[in-house]
Design a protein around this motif. Structure first.
Motif, PDB file in Angstrom:
ATOM      1  N   ASN A 180       1.017  -1.317   0.041  1.00 44.69           N
ATOM      2  CA  ASN A 180       0.341   0.039   0.287  1.00 44.69           C
ATOM      3  C   ASN A 180       0.887   1.071  -0.206  1.00 44.69           C
ATOM      4  N   ILE A 181       1.399   1.042  -0.885  1.00 43.55           N
ATOM      5  CA  ILE A 181       2.593   2.692  -1.263  1.00 43.55           C
ATOM      6  C   ILE A 181       2.344   3.523  -2.580  1.00 43.55           C
ATOM      7  N   ASN A 182       2.508   4.926  -2.249  1.00 45.08           N
ATOM      8  CA  ASN A 182       2.215   5.580  -3.767  1.00 45.08           C
ATOM      9  C   ASN A 182       2.764   5.006  -5.067  1.00 45.08           C
ATOM     10  N   ALA A 183       2.433   5.613  -6.416  1.00 43.40           N
ATOM     11  CA  ALA A 183       2.759   5.177  -7.573  1.00 43.40           C
ATOM     12  C   ALA A 183       4.649   4.865  -7.783  1.00 43.40           C
ATOM     13  N   GLU A 184       5.445   6.589  -7.497  1.00 45.65           N
ATOM     14  CA  GLU A 184       6.288   6.818  -7.174  1.00 45.65           C
ATOM     15  C   GLU A 184       7.020   5.718  -6.281  1.00 45.65           C
ATOM     16  N   GLU A 185       6.999   6.127  -5.441  1.00 46.41           N
ATOM     17  CA  GLU A 185       7.342   4.457  -4.554  1.00 46.41           C
ATOM     18  C   GLU A 185       6.975   3.406  -4.595  1.00 46.41           C
ATOM     19  N   ARG A 186       6.828   2.985  -5.687  1.00 46.07           N
ATOM     20  CA  ARG A 186       6.759   1.252  -6.383  1.00 46.07           C
ATOM     21  C   ARG A 186       7.894   1.019  -7.565  1.00 46.07           C
ATOM     22  N   LYS A 187       6.918   2.799  -8.333  1.00 40.91           N
ATOM     23  CA  LYS A 187       8.912   2.763  -9.707  1.00 40.91           C
ATOM     24  C   LYS A 187      10.374   2.315  -8.356  1.00 40.91           C
ATOM     25  N   GLY A 188       9.969   3.258  -8.047  1.00 41.66           N
ATOM     26  CA  GLY A 188      11.388   2.711  -7.224  1.00 41.66           C
ATOM     27  C   GLY A 188      11.815   2.110  -6.298  1.00 41.66           C
ATOM     28  N   LEU A 189      11.537   0.812  -5.940  1.00 41.28           N
ATOM     29  CA  LEU A 189      11.500  -0.178  -5.486  1.00 41.28           C
ATOM     30  C   LEU A 189      11.266  -1.093  -6.191  1.00 41.28           C
ATOM     31  N   ILE A 190      10.327  -1.278  -7.531  1.00 40.73           N
ATOM     32  CA  ILE A 190      10.694  -2.032  -8.187  1.00 40.73           C
ATOM     33  C   ILE A 190      11.737  -1.777  -9.342  1.00 40.73           C
ATOM     34  N   GLY A 191      12.614   0.034  -9.164  1.00 40.91           N
ATOM     35  CA  GLY A 191      13.940   0.351  -9.743  1.00 40.91           C
ATOM     36  C   GLY A 191      15.006  -0.925  -9.289  1.00 40.91           C
ATOM     37  N   GLU A 192      15.159  -0.618  -7.600  1.00 38.15           N
ATOM     38  CA  GLU A 192      16.106  -1.166  -6.980  1.00 38.15           C
ATOM     39  C   GLU A 192      16.370  -2.200  -7.364  1.00 38.15           C
ATOM     40  N   ALA A 193      15.241  -2.961  -7.056  1.00 40.81           N
ATOM     41  CA  ALA A 193      14.933  -4.517  -6.997  1.00 40.81           C
ATOM     42  C   ALA A 193      15.906  -5.011  -7.773  1.00 40.81           C
ATOM     43  N   ALA A 194      14.919  -4.562  -9.163  1.00 47.25           N
ATOM     44  CA  ALA A 194      15.843  -5.212 -10.600  1.00 47.25           C
ATOM     45  C   ALA A 194      16.972  -4.878 -10.526  1.00 47.25           C
ATOM     46  N   PHE A 195      18.229  -3.506  -9.899  1.00 47.11           N
ATOM     47  CA  PHE A 195      19.167  -3.329  -9.838  1.00 47.11           C
ATOM     48  C   PHE A 195      19.957  -4.843  -9.042  1.00 47.11           C
ATOM     49  N   ILE A 196      19.549  -4.540  -8.071  1.00 50.59           N
ATOM     50  CA  ILE A 196      20.306  -5.460  -6.970  1.00 50.59           C
ATOM     51  C   ILE A 196      20.301  -6.732  -7.371  1.00 50.59           C
ATOM     52  N   LYS A 197      18.850  -7.295  -8.587  1.00 49.72           N
ATOM     53  CA  LYS A 197      18.836  -9.110  -8.934  1.00 49.72           C
ATOM     54  C   LYS A 197      19.935  -8.574  -9.827  1.00 49.72           C
ATOM     55  N   ALA A 198      20.389  -7.672 -10.641  1.00 49.99           N
ATOM     56  CA  ALA A 198      20.611  -7.612 -11.681  1.00 49.99           C
ATOM     57  C   ALA A 198      22.134  -8.058 -11.269  1.00 49.99           C
ATOM     58  N   PHE A 199      22.733  -7.044 -10.501  1.00 51.49           N
ATOM     59  CA  PHE A 199      24.351  -7.192 -10.089  1.00 51.49           C
ATOM     60  C   PHE A 199      24.102  -8.852  -9.309  1.00 51.49           C
ATOM     61  N   THR A 252      21.160 -16.198 -19.627  1.00 52.76           N
ATOM     62  CA  THR A 252      21.878 -15.372 -18.412  1.00 52.76           C
ATOM     63  C   THR A 252      22.095 -13.703 -18.410  1.00 52.76           C
ATOM     64  N   TRP A 253      23.545 -13.841 -19.256  1.00 54.29           N
ATOM     65  CA  TRP A 253      23.390 -12.517 -19.471  1.00 54.29           C
ATOM     66  C   TRP A 253      22.143 -11.551 -19.944  1.00 54.29           C
ATOM     67  N   ASP A 254      21.558 -12.086 -20.524  1.00 51.51           N
ATOM     68  CA  ASP A 254      20.845 -11.230 -21.548  1.00 51.51           C
ATOM     69  C   ASP A 254      19.907 -10.790 -20.247  1.00 51.51           C
ATOM     70  N   TYR A 255      19.626 -11.841 -19.270  1.00 51.64           N
ATOM     71  CA  TYR A 255      18.664 -11.283 -18.174  1.00 51.64           C
ATOM     72  C   TYR A 255      19.634 -10.133 -16.962  1.00 51.64           C
ATOM     73  N   VAL A 256      20.459 -10.295 -17.378  1.00 53.03           N
ATOM     74  CA  VAL A 256      21.082  -9.063 -16.548  1.00 53.03           C
ATOM     75  C   VAL A 256      21.091  -7.624 -17.258  1.00 53.03           C
ATOM     76  N   LEU A 257      21.015  -8.130 -18.696  1.00 51.16           N
ATOM     77  CA  LEU A 257      20.925  -6.952 -18.607  1.00 51.16           C
ATOM     78  C   LEU A 257      19.783  -6.133 -19.124  1.00 51.16           C
ATOM     79  N   ALA A 258      19.049  -7.255 -18.932  1.00 51.21           N
ATOM     80  CA  ALA A 258      17.393  -7.008 -19.481  1.00 51.21           C
ATOM     81  C   ALA A 258      16.707  -6.051 -17.505  1.00 51.21           C
ATOM     82  N   LEU A 259      17.234  -7.191 -16.536  1.00 52.37           N
ATOM     83  CA  LEU A 259      17.014  -6.611 -15.020  1.00 52.37           C
ATOM     84  C   LEU A 259      17.392  -4.829 -14.925  1.00 52.37           C
TER      85      LEU A 259
END
Lengths: 229, 629
Positions: B126-145, B183-190
């Motif tokens: 239950n968070i606003n859209a901007e916060e949600r976007k930020g979390l999606i981005g950050e989770a993707a970055f951490i997963k990619a790393f 695997t590389w393509d997954y990293v780059l997509a993330l």
């Protein structure tokens, strides 16, 4: 109460004895040994003791078994006298000869298995000698495949198992071309320049090698020569 | 008897009631529900801190045993990852890349699970859209790393894209390896997902440019494997299933992705080089040194900093105690472990000959391949000081290493290997003294072990290559002689690397803008005090990379991804420069130098199979093993 104690004690002894029971499996009793023989010259195919040809063994009867690897000795023979008797898939891998098919081998007792192979490169007219302050090697190359010869080298070590990975000094030349069967190739090691490593008064072993441009191929060698400096 | 029955009755009644009431369907009170944790911004922050903490950042706590070697007993002898490359030697150890070194399997998948738990609940929060976007981005970055850390070690790995639930069947949890390309393509997509969702605000958390910097690095890595994989061919089941290795034809596409990601950062003008136009090399050296001694002064260049705030177990690190020269040990018993090699010193350009290596020349004949040691018959060039021989060499040499007889922490760091007596006889790496005309001379340049930093084997505290270490070292305060006391921050992504990635992708791939790439390369050189531009060639880019990014734990991966390791390390010895005082020149003070093999060290050879680490635990996880393990 006494009875209970007895039962407890008997239980304890039984438990203790479980650990003592001898395991009834035999140790490894079988073995595999043999040679790599040049199909043409019938000579042994010289190898490297480090990073040389290996023989991959897959033991049957297990799902997804980890392969075992046997190392081949410098002279082209090999032996492992501590294998479990079983059926194995045996295949020499990453060798210095045209690759050979895997075969199923029943290893029981000390089993012998020779491989007849075609080495990538053979050497003829080999001379390695000391002249003044130099070790001079000359030889001809005869290659059995059409690929380029990547490099040729003269290697020196105090141990007779000298080779490209096991050397104190090397004189190498990149060829990156198909070798000329009529050309006499020469390589030399200057002893003065290497006085710190190849010390006068000691015995060193010199060996010439050549590497074919095939993925994962190992060098081919002529037998090592010992020279007193 | 009746009493007995009534007891039984009670019991039966109790059993019956268990079936009806939901009294056992309690939510556990020892666990925090995701909506409670992530619904609270502080809770999210806490969880994020744990994820960032687990990122595979190869910083001051990264050693061959793995990441975060700063717990209670972090004593690993100070054997840094640089010591398995041609950058440095350890004072004592001669180890090389072992099968069990530099792994990231279990911590990697632990982090994958932790970040999957986060990304799975993001839609329900239950968070606003901007916060949600930020979390999606950050989770993707951490997963990619995380997957980048896995794929560069193991090749193609099991891609677990959402948290797995355990339903009493362990086999259902087994996920076979994907191909290396997938695997590389997954990293780059993330990385793309991260860049699309993250904002541009700078800080200690990932933003859009951090994600692009990761993409730039990862794409260059993949492109290099595709281009150079043929230099180290492999065979086996993992190869035939394409679990390791990329096709040569994939290179261009990955280079293009690197160029694109780097370009977005370069064109954003959000970052730049720290102090790009120094007045002279001395100033350039000091600027460069400061950037690593405290990255926070260089926020313009630092895209992502990993911070260390407090000393203490699992908090601080040990770079200062392991690597500062012996003379400033301040009571710490094991300093001086980082010995930069002569091989690296040779690479640094000279301002007088731009665009080429400037090997250290010690004799009048200019022979730089003679490592046979001192001989009175050779004509050595005489120098006035123990560091005059490095005159005109790149500022970054002076900022990365402590050179003989230079100042560090207001101390003249003495690194001397011996002397040549007036009769021409040399005493080298042996403690000795000689009195000439009432003046005493010492082989190590000073009488006692606390007064010099070179060549004495005492305690393993003195350099055996002739160079000590300066980059990242804290010069502001004395060494605290204890574990985990250093709090210098580490720059994980910096703008200079992005420029170098771009330059390399253009130089190797052929696409992209050559003029921009040439400027990127020369901007970095200009910051180091160079005034003459050089052309964009693969060799020039690699030299620049080795020099600019030295000791940032990049060299290991450069050797891996460009498949150079087995060629560069084939029976390879590292080299030392011995500074000797030449007493034949008395009453003048003169020094000569001798190029030798690093003493007490054996040659080392890289096994091609080590281009990939082995997959741990194939007996239970059922994965295909990498070649030759």
């Amino acid at each position: 109460m006494k009875k209970l104690q007895h039962i407890f004690l008997a239980g304890l002894v039984a438990f203790g004895m479980m650990a003592c029971e001898k395991d009834n499996y035999d140790g490894p009793t079988a073995g595999l040994s043999g040679r790599f023989i040049d199909a043409e010259t019938k000579q042994l195919v010289e190898q490297d003791i480090i990073r040389g040809t290996t023989i991959e063994l897959l033991e049957h009867g297990y799902a997804n078994p980890s392969p075992q690897y046997l190392i081949v000795k410098n002279d082209g023979s090999y032996a492992n006298t501590m294998l479990f008797a079983n059926t194995y898939t045996v295949r020499p891998v990453r060798g210095n000869f045209v690759s050979v098919e895997a075969q199923e081998v029943v290893i029981k007792g000390q089993t012998t298995l020779d491989f007849t192979v075609t080495p990538y490169i053979r050497f003829t007219d080999v001379t390695i000698k000391k002249e003044g302050n130099k070790i001079l090697a000359s030889f001809k190359l005869k290659q059995s495949v059409i690929n380029n010869v990547k490099k040729i080298g003269l290697y020196a070590h105090s141990d007779f198992r000298v080779g490209e990975p096991m050397r104190l000094v090397a004189a190498e030349r990149e060829l990156n071309a198909v070798s000329n069967p009529n050309e006499v190739y020469t390589l030399e090691i200057n002893l003065t320049d290497n006085s710190n490593t190849l010390k006068a008064g000691r015995k060193y072993f010199f060996r010439i090698g050549a590497l074919i441009d095939v993925g994962e191929a190992k060098l081919n060698y002529a037998p090592a020569v010992g020279i007193d400096l | 008897m009746i009493r007995k029955y009534s007891k039984l009755l009670y019991f039966v009644a109790l059993i019956g009631m268990m079936g009806c009431a939901k009294s056992l369907d309690l939510s556990p009170i020892d666990k925090i529900r995701p909506e409670d944790l992530f619904g609270d911004p502080e809770g999210t922050k806490l969880y994020m801190a744990n994820l960032y903490y687990q990122l595979p950042i190869e910083d001051f706590t990264y050693f061959r045993q793995g990441f975060r070697q700063n717990a209670q007993d972090p004593n690993n002898g100070g054997f840094a990852p640089a010591m398995v490359t041609d950058e440095a030697m350890h004072t004592e150890f001669g180890d090389f890349v072992g099968d069990g070194d530099f792994h990231f399997w279990e911590p990697g998948y632990k982090l994958v699970r932790d970040v999957n738990i986060l990304s799975d609940v993001i839609p329900t929060l239950n968070i606003n859209a901007e916060e949600r976007k930020g979390l999606i981005g950050e989770a993707a970055f951490i997963k990619a790393f995380t997957y980048f850390g896995l794929v560069k070690r193991y090749g193609g790995v099991s891609l677990i894209k959402a948290a797995q639930a355990y339903n009493s069947d362990p086999n259902a949890l087994k996920v076979p390896r994907s191909t290396e390309k997938e695997t590389w393509d997954y990293v780059l997509a993330l990385c793309d997902t991260a860049a699309a969702n993250l904002g541009v605000a700078p800080g200690r958390r990932a933003n859009k440019y951090t994600a692009l910097a990761l993409k730039s690095r990862a794409a260059l890595h993949a492109a290099s494997i595709a281009k150079f994989g043929g230099l180290a061919p492999m065979s086996g089941e993992a190869v035939s299933q394409k679990l390791v290795g990329l096709e040569a034809g994939d290179a261009a596409g990955y280079y293009a992705q690197c160029i694109d990601a780097s370009k977005q950062i370069m064109e954003s003008n959000a970052y730049g080089l720290y102090k790009p136009t120094p007045a002279n090399p001395t100033e350039a050296a000091e600027n460069y040194r400061q950037m690593f001694a405290d990255p926070n002064v260089a926020n313009i260049e630092a895209i992502l900093i990993k911070g260390y705030t407090l000393p203490g177990n699992s908090l601080g690190h040990n770079y200062d105690i392991w690597y500062q020269p012996a003379q400033v040990a301040n009571g710490w018993p094991h300093p001086g472990r980082m010995n930069p090699t002569l091989d690296l010193v040779d690479i640094y350009e000279s301002y007088t000959a731009p665009g080429q290596n400037a090997p250290v020349i010690t004799t009048t004949d200019g022979n730089i391949t003679d490592y046979n040691g001192y001989a009175p018959s050779k004509n050595y060039i005489r120098f006035n000081t123990p560091n005059e021989i490095f005159k005109n060499k790149d500022a970054r040499l002076w900022a990365t290493m402590v050179l003989p007889s230079t100042q560090w922490k207001n101390t003249n760091i003495i690194i001397q290997a011996g002397y040549v007596k007036p009769n021409g006889e040399a005493v080298i790496r042996t403690k000795d003294e000689i009195e000439i005309n009432g003046v005493k001379y010492y082989t190590y340049g000073a009488p006692s072990t606390s007064m010099y930093s070179g060549f004495d084997t005492y305690g393993g505290n003195n350099t055996r290559t002739g160079f000590s270490f300066k980059k990242f070292m804290n010069d502001a305060k004395p060494i605290v002689p204890g574990w985990n006391q250093s709090t210098t921050d580490f720059i994980e992504f910096r703008y200079a690397e992005v420029l170098l990635n771009y330059a390399e992708a253009v130089a190797e791939g052929g696409a992209g803008d050559v003029a921009v790439a040439t400027k990127a390369l020369n901007d970095i050189r200009k910051r180091a005090g160079h005034t003459v531009d050089i052309t964009l060639t693969p060799a020039n880019v690699q030299r620049e990379r080795r020099v600019e990014l030295a000791f940032e734990n990049k060299r290991y991966w450069d050797l891996i991804r460009r498949r150079e390791y087995h060629t560069v390390f084939n029976n390879r010895r590292m080299h030392t420069l011995l500074p000797l005082q030449d007493l034949r020149a008395l009453p003048e003070t003169k020094y000569i130098f001798v190029r030798v093999d690093v003493p007490n060290a054996n040659p080392r050879t890289f096994e091609p199979k080590a281009y990939y680490r082995y997959i741990p635990g194939i007996g239970s996880n059922g994965l295909v093993q990498n070649p030759q393990y």
